[in-house]
Design an enzyme around this catalytic site. Sequence first.
Site, PDB file in Angstrom:
ATOM      1  CG  ASP A   1       1.635  -0.789   3.451  1.00 27.84           C
ATOM      2  OD1 ASP A   1       0.793  -0.566   4.277  1.00 27.84           O
ATOM      3  OD2 ASP A   1       1.535  -1.536   2.484  1.00 27.84           O
TER       4      ASP A   1
ATOM      5  CG  HIS B   1      -1.661  -0.933   1.582  1.00 26.04           C
ATOM      6  ND1 HIS B   1      -1.394  -1.956   2.248  1.00 26.04           N
ATOM      7  CD2 HIS B   1      -3.272  -0.848   1.244  1.00 26.04           C
ATOM      8  CE1 HIS B   1      -2.534  -2.921   2.411  1.00 26.04           C
ATOM      9  NE2 HIS B   1      -3.635  -2.425   1.783  1.00 26.04           N
TER      10      HIS B   1
HETATM   11  C1  XLS Z   1      -7.495  -6.799   4.417  1.00 28.76           C
HETATM   12  C2  XLS Z   1      -7.066  -6.772   2.880  1.00 28.76           C
HETATM   13  C3  XLS Z   1      -5.879  -5.899   2.477  1.00 28.76           C
HETATM   14  C4  XLS Z   1      -5.748  -6.104   0.931  1.00 28.76           C
HETATM   15  C5  XLS Z   1      -4.985  -4.850   0.581  1.00 28.76           C
HETATM   16  O1  XLS Z   1      -8.158  -7.377   4.768  1.00 28.76           O
HETATM   17  O2  XLS Z   1      -6.757  -8.280   2.854  1.00 28.76           O
HETATM   18  O3  XLS Z   1      -4.519  -6.366   3.209  1.00 28.76           O
HETATM   19  O4  XLS Z   1      -5.263  -7.127   0.484  1.00 28.76           O
HETATM   20  O5  XLS Z   1      -5.404  -3.797   0.838  1.00 28.76           O
END
Ligand code: XLS
Length: 437
Positions: free
Chosen positions: A104, A101
């Site tokens: 992150d 993301h």
């Molecule tokens: C959350 C999601 C997230 C997505 C990416 O539950 O899995 O991590 O994969 O935004």
Amino acid sequence: MKSFFSDIPEIKFEGSSSRNPFAFKHYNATERVEGKSMRDHLRFAVVYWHTFRGTGSDPFGAGTMQRPWDDGSNSVANAQKRARVAFEFIGKLGAPYYCWHDRDVAPEGRTLAESNRNFDAVAKVLKEEQKRTGIKLLWGTANLFSHPRYVHGASTSCNAEVFAYAAAQVKKAMEVTHELGGEGYTFWGGREGYMTLLNTDMQREQEHLAQLLHLAVAYKKQIGFKGQFYIEPKPKEPTKHQYDSDAAACLNFLRQYGLLPHFKLNIETNHATLAGHTMQHELEVAGAAGALGSIDANTGDELLGWDTDQFPTNIYLTTYSMLAILKYGGLSTGGVNFDAKVRRESFEPADLFHAHIGGMDAFARGLKIAAAIRRDGRLDEFVRQRYASWDSGIGARIESGKATLKELEAYSLKKGDAAANASGRQEFLENLINEFI
Ligand code: XLS
Ligand code: NI
Ligand code: NI
């Protein structure tokens, strides 16, 4: 740069008799299965958020993770250092891809402009490290759920200003993904849902969600980004109900708003189980619609009702997943992305290796077992036989679309009762699967 994993060797394939915890027992990147290397079948990706940003905190306790490279600050310099450490980790593991993301990898600034500058400064390091190691970006995404501005959702917020801000964030995240040669871009609707219908105009919210996706499709074309767009279903958490609740709901949404040609699905195991489905079910729904794109590989705890995001170690799970994936032609643009986190109690850096090695081996076994089941052919043959009544006679005529109700009535009146049914043989088939596990 100082090595932070100097006590851990490069992870190599040693075969199933190895007792070395820092070796693969089944994942042999160059081994060929159904004419393709394991590396190309599985396309493993490490997630930045859990693996490099997860602190181990939970609603009852503080973070526990020991991450000696991280100074705990929100500075760009810390983020850049962390990025270099991340590539040391992914390189030692031998995973070909990673995912992030925007927030992150780089800290959110006080303004959007500052956030964008921070993002660029870290992306520069990511690009250098990708070049140095050959590790590639499977997909990028924007975090449209952590910041308090997204309290009512992002594109589905009641506040149009928030939609605009989310759109700006998506634009930038797409640009950076493109700049880093990302092979895809994912939309997970973090808070795109509702907590109560009493305050929610559901129809309007869904239209807005579709609008954001249309804007992204247009921008993708404009900047020449060729990566695959994905939608990731999840039924709940953090909201009570998320609009992208499962694969079927996503497909319906994409079709309704004319978006289906532009998207595939990124199916996550723990989200499937939260939706009351198996992973195999979700993969079948996506695959049958020609929309199986990528997977977020993890697993839940069947006794816990939330997204525990554990590393996948269950061989039945990986076998059934790989059976569905092979059936639908494999992951082409997508991969097996470990959207999974080590437990709060597993706080040492070495645990990150154990977790990923276990997940990669579990999928490698699933792949080999699924390929063996397909080679054996009995399972496929059973299913083919089970539907044999459709291959000729009245079945073929119905399938061709030529039969009418009147004709079928005449046929049935003449025939009397429908022909006797054959057993579904569930237990026989479960035993057959066990021959290979
Ligand atoms: C959350 C999601 C997230 C997505 C990416 O539950 O899995 O991590 O994969 O935004
Ligand atoms: Ni996910
Ligand atoms: Ni998840």
